[in-house]
Write a protein that holds these residues in place. Structure first.
Motif, PDB file in Angstrom:
ATOM      1  N   ARG A   1       0.842  -1.211   0.000  1.00 40.50           N
ATOM      2  CA  ARG A   1       0.000   0.000   0.000  1.00 40.50           C
ATOM      3  C   ARG A   1       0.872   1.255   0.000  1.00 40.50           C
ATOM      4  NH1 ARG A   1      -4.242   1.073  -2.129  1.00 40.50           N
ATOM      5  NH2 ARG A   1      -3.276   3.005  -2.648  1.00 40.50           N
ATOM      6  N   ASN A   2       1.925   1.260   0.820  1.00 38.61           N
ATOM      7  CA  ASN A   2       2.845   2.402   0.860  1.00 38.61           C
ATOM      8  C   ASN A   2       3.553   2.583  -0.475  1.00 38.61           C
ATOM      9  OD1 ASN A   2       2.159   2.913   3.500  1.00 38.61           O
ATOM     10  ND2 ASN A   2       3.923   1.851   4.354  1.00 38.61           N
ATOM     11  N   ARG A   3       3.940   1.464  -1.105  1.00 41.45           N
ATOM     12  CA  ARG A   3       4.600   1.543  -2.409  1.00 41.45           C
ATOM     13  C   ARG A   3       3.665   2.154  -3.444  1.00 41.45           C
ATOM     14  NH1 ARG A   3       6.465  -4.004  -3.778  1.00 41.45           N
ATOM     15  NH2 ARG A   3       5.460  -3.737  -5.758  1.00 41.45           N
ATOM     16  N   VAL A   4       2.389   1.796  -3.388  1.00 42.88           N
ATOM     17  CA  VAL A   4       1.417   2.359  -4.332  1.00 42.88           C
ATOM     18  C   VAL A   4       1.255   3.858  -4.075  1.00 42.88           C
ATOM     19  CG1 VAL A   4      -1.039   2.361  -4.948  1.00 42.88           C
ATOM     20  CG2 VAL A   4       0.189   0.204  -4.745  1.00 42.88           C
ATOM     21  N   ASP A   5       1.154   4.249  -2.799  1.00 42.79           N
ATOM     22  CA  ASP A   5       1.006   5.672  -2.476  1.00 42.79           C
ATOM     23  C   ASP A   5       2.208   6.489  -2.961  1.00 42.79           C
ATOM     24  OD1 ASP A   5      -1.399   5.078  -1.293  1.00 42.79           O
ATOM     25  OD2 ASP A   5      -0.624   5.126   0.762  1.00 42.79           O
ATOM     26  N   VAL A   6       3.412   5.978  -2.717  1.00 44.72           N
ATOM     27  CA  VAL A   6       4.619   6.679  -3.170  1.00 44.72           C
ATOM     28  C   VAL A   6       4.673   6.712  -4.691  1.00 44.72           C
ATOM     29  CG1 VAL A   6       7.140   6.501  -3.258  1.00 44.72           C
ATOM     30  CG2 VAL A   6       5.952   6.244  -1.093  1.00 44.72           C
ATOM     31  N   SER A   7       4.286   5.610  -5.310  1.00 47.37           N
ATOM     32  CA  SER A   7       4.297   5.552  -6.777  1.00 47.37           C
ATOM     33  C   SER A   7       3.348   6.580  -7.371  1.00 47.37           C
ATOM     34  CB  SER A   7       3.917   4.145  -7.255  1.00 47.37           C
ATOM     35  OG  SER A   7       4.878   3.213  -6.824  1.00 47.37           O
ATOM     36  N   GLU A   8       2.166   6.726  -6.776  1.00 49.66           N
ATOM     37  CA  GLU A   8       1.229   7.734  -7.273  1.00 49.66           C
ATOM     38  C   GLU A   8       1.800   9.142  -7.109  1.00 49.66           C
ATOM     39  OE1 GLU A   8      -2.378   6.884  -5.138  1.00 49.66           O
ATOM     40  OE2 GLU A   8      -2.998   5.373  -6.609  1.00 49.66           O
ATOM     41  N   ARG A   9       2.476   9.375  -5.988  1.00 56.29           N
ATOM     42  CA  ARG A   9       3.090  10.697  -5.771  1.00 56.29           C
ATOM     43  C   ARG A   9       4.200  10.945  -6.798  1.00 56.29           C
ATOM     44  NH1 ARG A   9       6.097  12.971  -0.331  1.00 56.29           N
ATOM     45  NH2 ARG A   9       6.706  14.950  -1.259  1.00 56.29           N
ATOM     46  N   ILE A  10       5.000   9.914  -7.084  1.00 56.50           N
ATOM     47  CA  ILE A  10       6.081  10.067  -8.066  1.00 56.50           C
ATOM     48  C   ILE A  10       5.508  10.317  -9.453  1.00 56.50           C
ATOM     49  CG2 ILE A  10       7.950   8.842  -9.247  1.00 56.50           C
ATOM     50  CD1 ILE A  10       8.575   7.514  -6.524  1.00 56.50           C
TER      51      ILE A  10
ATOM     52  N   LEU B   1      11.978  17.467  -3.602  1.00 56.23           N
ATOM     53  CA  LEU B   1      10.948  18.417  -3.210  1.00 56.23           C
ATOM     54  C   LEU B   1      11.463  19.805  -3.569  1.00 56.23           C
ATOM     55  CD1 LEU B   1       8.284  19.056  -1.737  1.00 56.23           C
ATOM     56  CD2 LEU B   1       9.620  19.205   0.375  1.00 56.23           C
ATOM     57  N   ARG B   2      10.684  20.525  -4.395  1.00 61.45           N
ATOM     58  CA  ARG B   2      11.091  21.876  -4.802  1.00 61.45           C
ATOM     59  C   ARG B   2      10.825  22.870  -3.679  1.00 61.45           C
ATOM     60  NH1 ARG B   2      11.402  22.643 -10.609  1.00 61.45           N
ATOM     61  NH2 ARG B   2      10.923  20.683 -11.611  1.00 61.45           N
ATOM     62  N   LYS B   3      11.412  24.032  -3.801  1.00 61.66           N
ATOM     63  CA  LYS B   3      11.240  25.083  -2.789  1.00 61.66           C
ATOM     64  C   LYS B   3       9.802  25.601  -2.742  1.00 61.66           C
ATOM     65  CE  LYS B   3      16.041  26.199  -2.835  1.00 61.66           C
ATOM     66  NZ  LYS B   3      17.135  26.996  -3.239  1.00 61.66           N
ATOM     67  N   ASN B   4       9.060  25.445  -3.841  1.00 63.00           N
ATOM     68  CA  ASN B   4       7.656  25.870  -3.867  1.00 63.00           C
ATOM     69  C   ASN B   4       6.696  24.764  -3.401  1.00 63.00           C
ATOM     70  OD1 ASN B   4       7.544  24.090  -6.000  1.00 63.00           O
ATOM     71  ND2 ASN B   4       7.066  25.639  -7.549  1.00 63.00           N
ATOM     72  N   GLY B   5       7.234  23.619  -2.973  1.00 63.19           N
ATOM     73  CA  GLY B   5       6.416  22.538  -2.425  1.00 63.19           C
ATOM     74  C   GLY B   5       5.997  21.474  -3.418  1.00 63.19           C
ATOM     75  N   THR B   6       6.322  21.628  -4.711  1.00 58.43           N
ATOM     76  CA  THR B   6       5.980  20.606  -5.703  1.00 58.43           C
ATOM     77  C   THR B   6       7.076  19.545  -5.756  1.00 58.43           C
ATOM     78  OG1 THR B   6       7.014  21.847  -7.499  1.00 58.43           O
ATOM     79  CG2 THR B   6       4.657  22.245  -7.092  1.00 58.43           C
ATOM     80  N   ASP B   7       6.738  18.411  -6.339  1.00 60.64           N
ATOM     81  CA  ASP B   7       7.681  17.300  -6.453  1.00 60.64           C
ATOM     82  C   ASP B   7       8.274  17.244  -7.853  1.00 60.64           C
ATOM     83  OD1 ASP B   7       7.099  16.412  -3.846  1.00 60.64           O
ATOM     84  OD2 ASP B   7       5.373  15.266  -4.555  1.00 60.64           O
TER      85      ASP B   7
ATOM     86  N   HIS C   1       5.869  -1.333 -12.393  1.00 58.39           N
ATOM     87  CA  HIS C   1       5.775   0.129 -12.517  1.00 58.39           C
ATOM     88  C   HIS C   1       5.472   0.817 -11.184  1.00 58.39           C
ATOM     89  CE1 HIS C   1       6.245   0.750 -16.911  1.00 58.39           C
ATOM     90  NE2 HIS C   1       6.013  -0.543 -16.877  1.00 58.39           N
ATOM     91  N   THR C   2       5.729   0.102 -10.083  1.00 56.35           N
ATOM     92  CA  THR C   2       5.769   0.767  -8.785  1.00 56.35           C
ATOM     93  C   THR C   2       7.228   1.075  -8.519  1.00 56.35           C
ATOM     94  OG1 THR C   2       5.952  -1.316  -7.571  1.00 56.35           O
ATOM     95  CG2 THR C   2       3.724  -0.433  -7.899  1.00 56.35           C
ATOM     96  N   TRP C   3       7.506   1.727  -7.402  1.00 54.12           N
ATOM     97  CA  TRP C   3       8.856   2.198  -7.149  1.00 54.12           C
ATOM     98  C   TRP C   3       9.407   1.607  -5.860  1.00 54.12           C
ATOM     99  CZ3 TRP C   3      11.173   5.436 -10.716  1.00 54.12           C
ATOM    100  CH2 TRP C   3      10.327   5.943 -11.693  1.00 54.12           C
ATOM    101  N   ASP C   4      10.667   1.172  -5.917  1.00 49.52           N
ATOM    102  CA  ASP C   4      11.413   0.786  -4.726  1.00 49.52           C
ATOM    103  C   ASP C   4      12.032   2.078  -4.203  1.00 49.52           C
ATOM    104  OD1 ASP C   4      12.605  -0.754  -2.775  1.00 49.52           O
ATOM    105  OD2 ASP C   4      14.316  -1.305  -4.031  1.00 49.52           O
ATOM    106  N   VAL C   5      11.741   2.421  -2.952  1.00 40.35           N
ATOM    107  CA  VAL C   5      12.101   3.746  -2.430  1.00 40.35           C
ATOM    108  C   VAL C   5      13.110   3.620  -1.294  1.00 40.35           C
ATOM    109  CG1 VAL C   5      11.177   5.828  -1.367  1.00 40.35           C
ATOM    110  CG2 VAL C   5       9.801   4.585  -3.028  1.00 40.35           C
ATOM    111  N   PHE C   6      14.181   4.421  -1.375  1.00 37.81           N
ATOM    112  CA  PHE C   6      15.142   4.569  -0.283  1.00 37.81           C
ATOM    113  C   PHE C   6      15.104   6.033   0.134  1.00 37.81           C
ATOM    114  CE2 PHE C   6      19.429   5.809   1.087  1.00 37.81           C
ATOM    115  CZ  PHE C   6      19.515   5.033   2.225  1.00 37.81           C
ATOM    116  N   TYR C   7      14.531   6.285   1.299  1.00 33.50           N
ATOM    117  CA  TYR C   7      14.375   7.666   1.769  1.00 33.50           C
ATOM    118  C   TYR C   7      15.691   8.231   2.275  1.00 33.50           C
ATOM    119  CZ  TYR C   7       9.370   7.018   1.427  1.00 33.50           C
ATOM    120  OH  TYR C   7       8.114   6.783   0.953  1.00 33.50           O
ATOM    121  N   HIS C   8      15.890   9.554   2.060  1.00 36.36           N
ATOM    122  CA  HIS C   8      17.095  10.246   2.509  1.00 36.36           C
ATOM    123  C   HIS C   8      16.808  11.077   3.756  1.00 36.36           C
ATOM    124  CE1 HIS C   8      19.433   9.337  -1.053  1.00 36.36           C
ATOM    125  NE2 HIS C   8      18.374   9.624  -1.788  1.00 36.36           N
TER     126      HIS C   8
END
Length: 151
Positions: free
Chosen positions: A75-84, A103-109, A138-145
């Motif tokens: 579920r988290n992978r789907v949510d992140v994928s939709e955001r990406i 994340l841009r300075k104006n808040g967009t991705d 076509h989902t994303w494997d995510v490594f957060y920074h």
């Protein structure tokens, strides 16, 4: 002369032609047979049954927890994928390639092929959120920074 009658002193109720079926030992060297306490037998059986079923329920509970964790991860992978996919990108991502989610300075991705350490002196984003790799579904494997790259 009168013949003496021999009387068998053993009661006919105590004699059998099948001694192996008797409830008691029929010879002096026979095994001692004691009646069992049925309550004790039932108590031990119920105790063993409860212990076994408790172990099985605990095992099923662990499996259920693992499945719930896996479902949450998907579920988290789907949510992140939709955001990406809703982020600004100027290229078509390819399965198996690594990209960087900013994340841009104006808040967009934004999704970029350029790593945070490859931007040079001026880092154009607020921060690098994650390094992502497109999977075959076509989902994303995510490594957060956690690092801030605009230093």
């Amino acid at each position: 002369m009168e013949e003496a009658q021999i009387v068998n002193p053993i009661s006919p109720d105590k004699v059998t032609d099948r001694p192996g079926l008797l409830e008691y030992a029929h010879t002096a060297g026979g095994a001692i047979i004691r009646p069992e306490d049925k309550g004790k037998i039932t108590g031990r059986a119920v105790s063993a049954m409860r212990e076994q079923t408790d172990m099985q329920i605990a095992q099923l509970y662990k499996q259920m927890q693992l499945l719930a964790e896996q479902a949450t991860a998907i579920r988290n992978r789907v949510d992140v994928s939709e955001r990406i996919y809703s982020a600004q990108m100027s290229f078509e991502p390819i399965v198996g390639h690594t990209y960087y989610f900013y994340l841009r300075k104006n808040g967009t991705d934004a999704l970029s092929m350029i790593a945070p350490n490859e931007w040079g002196r001026k880092f154009p984003f607020e921060r690098c959120v994650a390094t992502v790799r497109m999977l075959a579904d076509h989902t994303w494997d995510v490594f957060y920074h956690d690092t801030d790259f605009n230093e």
